[in-house]
Design an enzyme around this catalytic site. Structure first.
Site, PDB file in Angstrom:
ATOM      1  N   LYS A   1      -3.845  12.105  -3.698  1.00 32.50           N
ATOM      2  CA  LYS A   1      -2.876  12.450  -2.656  1.00 32.50           C
ATOM      3  C   LYS A   1      -1.583  12.976  -3.292  1.00 32.50           C
ATOM      4  O   LYS A   1      -0.590  13.203  -2.619  1.00 32.50           O
ATOM      5  CB  LYS A   1      -2.557  11.219  -1.804  1.00 32.50           C
ATOM      6  CG  LYS A   1      -3.741  10.709  -0.976  1.00 32.50           C
ATOM      7  CD  LYS A   1      -3.315   9.557  -0.110  1.00 32.50           C
ATOM      8  CE  LYS A   1      -4.489   8.756   0.408  1.00 32.50           C
ATOM      9  NZ  LYS A   1      -5.250   9.421   1.465  1.00 32.50           N
TER      10      LYS A   1
ATOM     11  N   CYS B   1      -9.060   6.075   9.426  1.00 32.75           N
ATOM     12  CA  CYS B   1      -9.335   4.793   8.746  1.00 32.75           C
ATOM     13  C   CYS B   1      -8.277   3.751   9.095  1.00 32.75           C
ATOM     14  O   CYS B   1      -7.902   2.925   8.246  1.00 32.75           O
ATOM     15  CB  CYS B   1      -9.417   4.950   7.232  1.00 32.75           C
ATOM     16  SG  CYS B   1     -10.582   6.199   6.717  1.00 32.75           S
TER      17      CYS B   1
ATOM     18  N   GLN C   1       0.584   6.511   0.904  1.00 31.74           N
ATOM     19  CA  GLN C   1       1.263   7.616   1.599  1.00 31.74           C
ATOM     20  C   GLN C   1       2.727   7.728   1.185  1.00 31.74           C
ATOM     21  O   GLN C   1       3.471   8.512   1.763  1.00 31.74           O
ATOM     22  CB  GLN C   1       1.178   7.418   3.123  1.00 31.74           C
ATOM     23  CG  GLN C   1      -0.209   7.507   3.685  1.00 31.74           C
ATOM     24  CD  GLN C   1      -0.828   8.893   3.560  1.00 31.74           C
ATOM     25  OE1 GLN C   1      -0.132   9.889   3.388  1.00 31.74           O
ATOM     26  NE2 GLN C   1      -2.146   8.957   3.624  1.00 31.74           N
TER      27      GLN C   1
ATOM     28  N   ASP D   1       0.861  -1.172   0.000  1.00 32.33           N
ATOM     29  CA  ASP D   1       0.000   0.000   0.000  1.00 32.33           C
ATOM     30  C   ASP D   1       0.904   1.231   0.000  1.00 32.33           C
ATOM     31  O   ASP D   1       1.490   1.591   1.021  1.00 32.33           O
ATOM     32  CB  ASP D   1      -0.894  -0.039   1.246  1.00 32.33           C
ATOM     33  CG  ASP D   1      -1.714   1.230   1.417  1.00 32.33           C
ATOM     34  OD1 ASP D   1      -1.559   2.148   0.605  1.00 32.33           O
ATOM     35  OD2 ASP D   1      -2.503   1.279   2.380  1.00 32.33           O
TER      36      ASP D   1
END
Ligand SMILES: Cc1ncc(COP(=O)(O)O)c(C=O)c1O
Length: 399
Positions: free
Chosen positions: A218, A355, A195, A192
């Site tokens: 993002k 989240c 970020q 993932d």
């Protein structure tokens, strides 16, 4: 960081005095991205991969050009880039499709640092398949280490679903070693990178990662665009995520066949303008360089932390984060109340569990405040944040 950067973000025309410190949730949008969106909607509007007229060709070429930009950005092959709706969509699709290879007693490794979209799909699959979901033990600080990964990996592990950068604590996972060890044990790694993508250089070949996901919104880009990278060999083994327009090759009454990757994973009309515009984000990130952006964000973070260290009644949970995220609480003030007062001081931060409820549980709290820095932030934003935190603390203390 160059002062002209803010001029590239129209947000600041009407919001000069706003300190936007919630870019980990969603970044502000580039002028070039907005112009590109506008250009498609105003001057084209046709569908892609279908029409045989000039405008349809143009839209298709512009859409496919973004795939080239993305594949160069992460150093993948062109056919290994699949467009989705976002990281959540990418991670769910891959979990659901790869679950065909999960059987009883197989092991899936994840961590308490995960965003819900990284770990819940595997929690559900593990239950359905009677597989075992194992959590890599975090350090006291909440970090993922190679040493602790070695404690949970085994030759029964099929999948490692893990974050590259924690959206709550901003820690960077030592992912290269983890991938190497996972492969030695026959497991694949689903990373993932939501970020990570606008802060750290990602080279999928160097990492040797199997699947990777991130979101355009993002990265100073439009909403509704996600990337799923998958190794060609693995993507070829997977069944399509959805069935419908432009993903089928030959269709008969009793059976159908699929187009080659990545198209077999892109059924239906995509968000054409948004994908086309996403290349403007990549151009911007590459023009400035991720190293410089990361360095800038870390300077702002260090400056802020230094100022906050003398502020009483404050808990900072991630003093050693390697990215520009500060997660904190003000003593005896609920984060949502605090965020409202910060907002009255023109400071936008996120409040809640982000989240990632397992992280909040790990920290022993129900919620936190999170300030996240991006390319357009400056020292004035840091000062505004610190002053607003003090004002918030004093406001609630006065009751
Ligand atoms: C680490 C991480 N993973 C996944 C997601 C989900 O991304 P999206 O909402 O774009 O699907 C986020 C969004 O905050 C995130 O921070």
């Amino acid at each position: 960081m160059n002062q002209d950067i803010r001029k590239k973000f129209p947000f600041y025309i009407k919001n000069k005095d706003v300190s936007y410190l919630d870019s980990a949730a969603s970044s502000l949008k580039l002028k070039s991205v907005i112009e590109s969106l506008n250009d498609y909607y105003a001057n084209n509007g046709s569908n892609i991969h279908r029409g045989v007229y000039r405008l349809a060709y143009e839209a298709t070429n512009q859409f496919e050009e973004t795939r080239e930009y993305v594949s160069k950005f992460i150093n993948s092959n062109l056919n290994e880039v699949v467009f989705t709706k976002g990281t959540t969509d990418s991670l769910n699709k891959i979990a659901s499709s790869y679950s065909d290879f999960i059987f009883e007693d197989d092991e899936i490794i994840t961590t308490e640092l995960e965003h819900h979209s990284s770990f819940i799909p595997w929690q559900v699959i593990a239950k359905e398949k009677k597989a075992r979901l194992k959590f890599l033990p975090l350090t006291e600080e909440g970090k993922i280490t190679v040493e602790n990964f070695k404690k949970v990996i085994s030759n029964k592990t099929k999948v490692v679903a893990i974050t590259y950068v924690s959206n709550v604590l901003g820690y960077v996972t030592p992912i290269k070693e983890i991938i190497e060890i996972a492969h030695q044990n026959g497991a694949i790694v689903i990373l993932d990178a939501a970020q990570a993508a606008s802060h750290l250089k990602i080279d999928v070949k160097e990492l040797d990662v199997d699947f990777l996901a991130f979101s355009s919104h993002k990265m100073y880009g439009p909403n509704g665009v996600g990337i799923l990278f998958g190794k060609e060999k693995l993507l070829n083994q997977l069944k399509p995520f959805e069935y419908g327009g432009e993903m089928a090759h030959l269709v008969f009454k009793d059976e159908s066949s699929w187009k080659d990757i990545p198209y077999k994973f892109e059924a239906g009309t995509p968000v054409i303008a948004e994908v086309i515009a996403f290349k403007e984000s990549i151009k911007f990130l590459e023009e400035i360089s991720l190293d410089k952006i990361h360095e800038h964000e870390m300077k702002l973070r260090d400056y802020t932390l230094n100022k906050l260290k003398d502020v009483k009644g404050l808990t900072v949970y991630n003093k050693t984060a390697e990215t520009g995220i500060i997660t904190f609480n003000i003593e005896n003030v609920h984060p949502h109340d605090a965020a409202s007062i910060l907002d009255q001081n023109n400071v936008c931060v996120r409040a809640g569990h982000h989240c990632a409820q397992l992280v909040a549980k790990f920290l022993g709290v129900t919620a936190t405040l999170r300030a996240s820095f991006a390319v357009y932030n400056d020292y004035k934003d840091c000062d505004n944040l610190v002053n607003a935190i003090i004002a918030t603390r004093d406001f609630f203390e006065s009751f």
